[in-house]
Structure formats: structure tokens, C-alpha cells
Enzyme design. Sequence first.
Site, short mmCIF file in Angstrom:
data_model
loop_
_atom_site.label_atom_id
_atom_site.label_comp_id
_atom_site.label_asym_id
_atom_site.label_seq_id
_atom_site.Cartn_x
_atom_site.Cartn_y
_atom_site.Cartn_z
N LYS A 214 -1.82 -53.95 13.11
CA LYS A 214 -0.90 -54.11 14.16
C LYS A 214 -0.20 -52.76 14.58
CE LYS A 214 1.60 -55.65 17.47
NZ LYS A 214 0.78 -56.10 18.78
N ASN B 86 21.84 -64.16 18.71
CA ASN B 86 20.67 -64.17 19.29
C ASN B 86 20.80 -64.21 20.71
OD1 ASN B 86 17.71 -63.68 19.92
ND2 ASN B 86 17.12 -65.78 19.87
N GLY B 87 20.20 -62.73 21.22
CA GLY B 87 20.51 -62.52 22.87
C GLY B 87 21.07 -61.32 23.10
N ARG C 42 10.78 -63.96 13.74
CA ARG C 42 11.30 -63.77 14.98
C ARG C 42 12.06 -62.14 14.90
NH1 ARG C 42 12.50 -67.74 18.28
NH2 ARG C 42 14.53 -66.81 18.95
N TRP D 126 16.24 -58.65 15.19
CA TRP D 126 15.56 -57.94 15.77
C TRP D 126 16.36 -57.07 16.75
CZ3 TRP D 126 10.37 -56.76 15.58
CH2 TRP D 126 9.84 -55.86 16.71
N CYS E 286 16.05 -62.48 17.70
CA CYS E 286 16.62 -62.57 16.25
C CYS E 286 16.23 -64.10 15.85
CB CYS E 286 17.81 -62.20 16.14
SG CYS E 286 18.49 -60.53 16.78
N GLU F 217 -7.64 -52.66 30.15
CA GLU F 217 -6.94 -53.34 29.32
C GLU F 217 -7.46 -54.94 29.14
OE1 GLU F 217 -4.93 -53.20 27.18
OE2 GLU F 217 -4.10 -55.15 26.76
N HIS G 75 -22.84 -44.75 39.69
CA HIS G 75 -23.14 -43.48 39.06
C HIS G 75 -23.67 -43.69 37.56
CE1 HIS G 75 -21.24 -41.24 42.33
NE2 HIS G 75 -20.31 -42.06 42.41
N LYS H 168 -9.02 -56.34 25.31
CA LYS H 168 -8.57 -57.70 25.12
C LYS H 168 -9.68 -58.45 24.27
CE LYS H 168 -5.03 -57.13 24.26
NZ LYS H 168 -4.64 -55.81 24.38
N GLU I 201 -11.76 -56.67 21.44
CA GLU I 201 -10.94 -56.52 20.01
C GLU I 201 -10.66 -57.88 19.52
OE1 GLU I 201 -6.99 -55.05 19.54
OE2 GLU I 201 -6.36 -55.50 21.94
C1 AGP Z 1 -3.71 -53.40 21.49
O1 AGP Z 1 -4.17 -54.66 21.92
C2 AGP Z 1 -4.07 -52.86 20.19
N1 AGP Z 1 -3.47 -53.44 19.30
C3 AGP Z 1 -4.11 -51.29 20.09
O2 AGP Z 1 -4.85 -50.68 20.92
C4 AGP Z 1 -2.56 -50.78 20.18
O3 AGP Z 1 -2.10 -50.92 21.52
C5 AGP Z 1 -2.36 -49.37 19.79
O4 AGP Z 1 -2.97 -49.27 18.57
C6 AGP Z 1 -0.97 -48.75 20.18
O5 AGP Z 1 -0.11 -49.41 19.39
P1 AGP Z 1 1.38 -48.93 19.71
O6 AGP Z 1 1.70 -49.42 21.19
O7 AGP Z 1 2.15 -49.54 18.72
O8 AGP Z 1 1.74 -47.55 19.71
#
Ligand code: AGP
Length: 606
Positions: free
Chosen positions: A601, A98-99, A27, A74, A2, A479, A502, A483, A486
Site C-alpha cells: 500500500k 467521527n466527522g 476505519r 483517523w 474514525c 490511471e 506513431h 488500475k 495492478e
Molecule cells: C496506485 O493504485 C498504487 N497503489 C500506487 O501507484 C500508488 O499510487 C503509489 O505507490 C503512490 O502512493 P502514495 O500516493 O501513497 O504516495
Amino acid sequence: MCGIVGYIGTKPAADIVLDALKRLEYRGYDSAGIAIQGKDGVKIIRKKGKVDELKELVAKTPLLGTIGIGHTRWATHGIPSDINAHPHRAYDVVAVHNGIIENYVTIKERLKEKGHKFISDTDTEVIPHLIANYLKEGLDFVKAVKEALKELRGSYALALLREKERMLIGAKKESPLLVGIGEGEYFLASDAPAIIARTNRFIFLEDGDLVILTDRGIKILNEAGQEVKREVQKVNWSPLMAEKGGFKHFMLKEIYEQPRAISDTMLGRVSEEKGEIYFEEWKDVRVNRIRKFWMVACGTSYHACLIGKYIFEKNLKLPVEVDIASEFRYREPPIQKGDFMILVSQSGETADTIAAMREGKKRGAYTLSICNVLGSTLARDSDGTIFTHAGPEIGVASTKAFTTQIVVLFMLMLYFAKKMRMKTVKELREMIFHLRKIPHKVTDVLEKASLIQDLSRKYMNYKDFLYIGRGINFPTVLEGALKLKEISYIHAEGYAAGEMKHGPIALIDEKMPVLCLSPKDITYSKTCGNIEEVISRKGKVILVTDTESHEMANKVEEVIIIPQTIYELQPIISVIPLQLFAYHVANLLGTDVDQPRNLAKSVTVE
Ligand code: AGP
């Protein structure tokens, strides 16, 4: 995580506090509140929603006074609501926090027996009550605060007011808190952005510090109660830079927040001595009747589920089916009544994951969500929820959410292992021992960032990458590849190393670097063979390993050494260099790291 703010000086406090809260909104932004001490005492306005909505409310009922505190939330305990918003008042004490107060339940019960009435679901509310309790015993404000702090377990950054006392008190333990030094005025803030526009002279308080701010000046007491002098530092950041704590991008800040985020996610949930795990917001249901797990998510959260499968199946000996949420619904999943379904989502608002949860419920599964946002749709509508305490993740590319999701999945496995008697207390203690070492090990990797930055300069212009790994390292490389693609827009593909023969090996030449994740685990020797295959076709290998004596180290182009840990926790360590590599390549290419093209996001549409 927060944001808290305090002000004492000669100017109207309300405007200063509200402006500071606006600058702290990154935050946490699910609710906000303000308390101003005027001639008629302390007035509080607080509500669910953003700071702008709070501002509108304050404009209607002006708060006059030159001392005040504020908070943008938060939520970690108690959903976002007016009643759970800070500031919290008890008798004549008003607090913002905050905590996480680990032992708030026991304190709350004890104070209730003394007649204290609580109205919120938060851990914070015990703080003003505890201080008021000591005031009732005849202590003055400072002493009452000191005595109350001795009882608190967990983390806190506090700003405190008392009716009719022109004094602003701040206290810090593990959560950040600084003092801003103005001309005839003082500020308290979670970090510099809140007040950088008003002063650039700061005192960064240390754990255990208690600061007393009055019109007569500033006094700082350390944990032992001795008065101490702390250095006044000048911070020459722009307000925008300050929001990122001096980091160029939120993503980089969040990569570096991972040790703290992982610690916060464990806080109050693990007992190494007892070998026990506690989830205060979730209690077990029919644990011994679980025959099968389902784990469903999207993107990075899906990769966390793939890692969860290895963690669960290896230790609980029960089948785990992992699905991409957008696929799950269309394959007529054979869910049996009583199956246990885990939905993982940072935002808790991903449409496909919410839809999958509803499908699972409809077919009779128990649904447990792992989310980072209290009050999110998934958290509200699933049968149970466990929260990661990663704090707001602003960068579109998920980093600290991923590592804290793995921490929760690991703790959940331990929880089930205990209930299902799959592990002895000794085994549980040992696994918790390794878990508690993770924040430091992540810090060790972060300290190698300059080496990884050098690599990013060397490899930033390649157009294709292959990331390979076996076993639990396979979802980790998925993963890592996500990264890179994207945020840098470079084509990167994660692959099971055993699949090279394969098909993918046809791709290998000197123009296609291969990042290989090869810790000295059960997959080590076979992965060495894969590295040989790549090298013999002139492929360039970037080796990430936890052993200084990797037998392929002298044959590959690059070697990144990371700390060792147990198999189930290795992905938390291994993913850090992959996050840093992706970040630095993208930063060098000049892409919009925090808001990459075409992405959002939270994908709230199917
Ligand atoms: C990951 O870096 C991406 N931003 C995206 O794949 C994300 O993980 C996915 O949209 C799932 O989001 P969520 O965890 O909020 O459900």
C-alpha cells in the site's frame, strides 16, 4: 474517518468497547481511547498508536464499570498524539466523535471568552465544552446536548457520557451511527463490524437523530425533537464481511465511498456565494511571487499531478512541470528559489516522493504536500500540507485518494486564481457550482455498475488492452490502465490518442480491445479520428463518453455514457467506470484485489 463505540448494560464495558474498537480499526488507526464510568466517576485512557497498545495500557489500570465509550482515530484536525486522541472531556461531559465540525474555530473562541480551557488541536473538543456550557445554564443532559447540536455545522457521529449520570447518548449527522440491540444491553457503533459478534439487531440512525440509552430502554428523538420509532433490522454478516460494510473487497467499498470522500474533502473549504476557498491547515505564502509550479509524485498520485497540470496551466497561465518522483532527483531539476513545489501522496510515506520533497527544499522551492494521512512524514516535513479527507484507503489500488487529490488540486487552483486575480468572483462561483455537483455525478456513474460488470465478463479473458485519450483524458486513461494491470495482472497500456499513428496502431487487431475516453470536449473531433483508425483495423473499441450523440457510437463495440461536467473536473467522473471495470475483471479472475501480488500500500523504500 474514525470509529466510535458505546456500551450500556450489565457486563464489564471495557472489554466490550476495546473488542469493538479492534474491529473498527480499519476505519482509522493513528490513535485510540476509552472512557468507562465506574463508581468513582468516568476514567479515560487514550493514546497515540493502535488499539492493541491501548489494550496493554488498560490491562495495567483496569477500568471497572458497565457503561463506556471508545474511539479509534483517523486524524483530520490535529496530528495523531495522546492529547488529540479521543475521548475528549470538558467538566463532567465526555465525548467521542467521527466527522468534521466546520465551525469549531468560532465556537472555540466564544467558549474561551467564557473561560473554557482547551488542551487539544482537534475540532471535536468543542463538543463536550459546548454541552457543558449548556449544563452550566441549568439544562439537563439531553436538553444540553440538543442545544449544542443546533450550533454544530459539519458532520458528526457522537457517543456521549456525563459523570454520575447512567445514560449513553448518541447523535448522528452525515457520519454513520447505529444502535445495537442486545439482551438488556445497548451498543452504539460507527458501523456493524464493531458489534456484529454481540448482536445482529441494529437500528441505523438517520441524520438529525439523537438516541438516549439507559437501563430503562431506548428513546430516539428526530431533528425536530419528536420521539420517533426506527425500524430494527437484522444484519446477517460475518464479522470480516461487516468490516467491509458488506462489500466483498475494501477496494470496491472505497470506490463507492467516493461521493462521501469528495464531499468531506470539500467540507468547510468552499464558499459558493463568495466564490472563495479556505484551507484551514494551510495559508498562502508569497502567492503573487510564484513563477512556476512543480508537481511530483508516484503512481496514481503522479496521474493526479498530470491532471493538476492541465487544471493549473489552463486557469493560472503559469508553467507546471510534472515529474515522477523517482526520476526527479536524477535530472538536476532547474528549480529556482521561490518555485512552488506540490508533492502528492496518499500515504505521505512514499520514499521517492519524500526524497523529491527534500531535494526541492534543498534547491530553494516552497514545498506543499497533498496527503491523506495526518502526521505522515511528508505532511510533517514539507513546508505546508493540505489534506484529502478520504478516510483510510485500505485497498492497495488507490481510488478515493485519487479523486480527492484532484478535488484538492482543483480547489488549490481556485485559491490561487483568486489571490492572483486570474478569475472574477462570478467565474469562481461558477466553477465552485460545478465542483459541488461532483458527488452526485459520481453517484450517477456508480449506479451503472451492472453495465460495467457485464463488460468485465465479456472482456476478462483478453491479454492486452490499450487505453487512449487526449488532453486531460490522457492522464485519466493512464490511471485506468494502471488500475487494470495492478489488480488483474492483464497488460494494459495508457497512451495519448494522438500518438496512435506513431507506433501503437501496429498493435491493433481483434485481440486487443481499445478503451477510448472521448467526452465532448476540445479533444472530441480528433479522438473520433483515432476511433476510426482502430475500427478500420478490426480493433474492438469500448467508448466512454459524456454525450448520447457521439458520432462513433454506432461503430464501436461498447458505449458507456457518463455525466457531463467542466473540463477540469471531467477526470473525476471519467475514472469511475475505469475503476469499476478493473475491479470487476480482477474479481472475476479471482486475483487478490485488495492485496495484489508484489505490491504494497505504501512504497516506503526507493
Ligand atoms: C496506485 O493504485 C498504487 N497503489 C500506487 O501507484 C500508488 O499510487 C503509489 O505507490 C503512490 O502512493 P502514495 O500516493 O501513497 O504516495
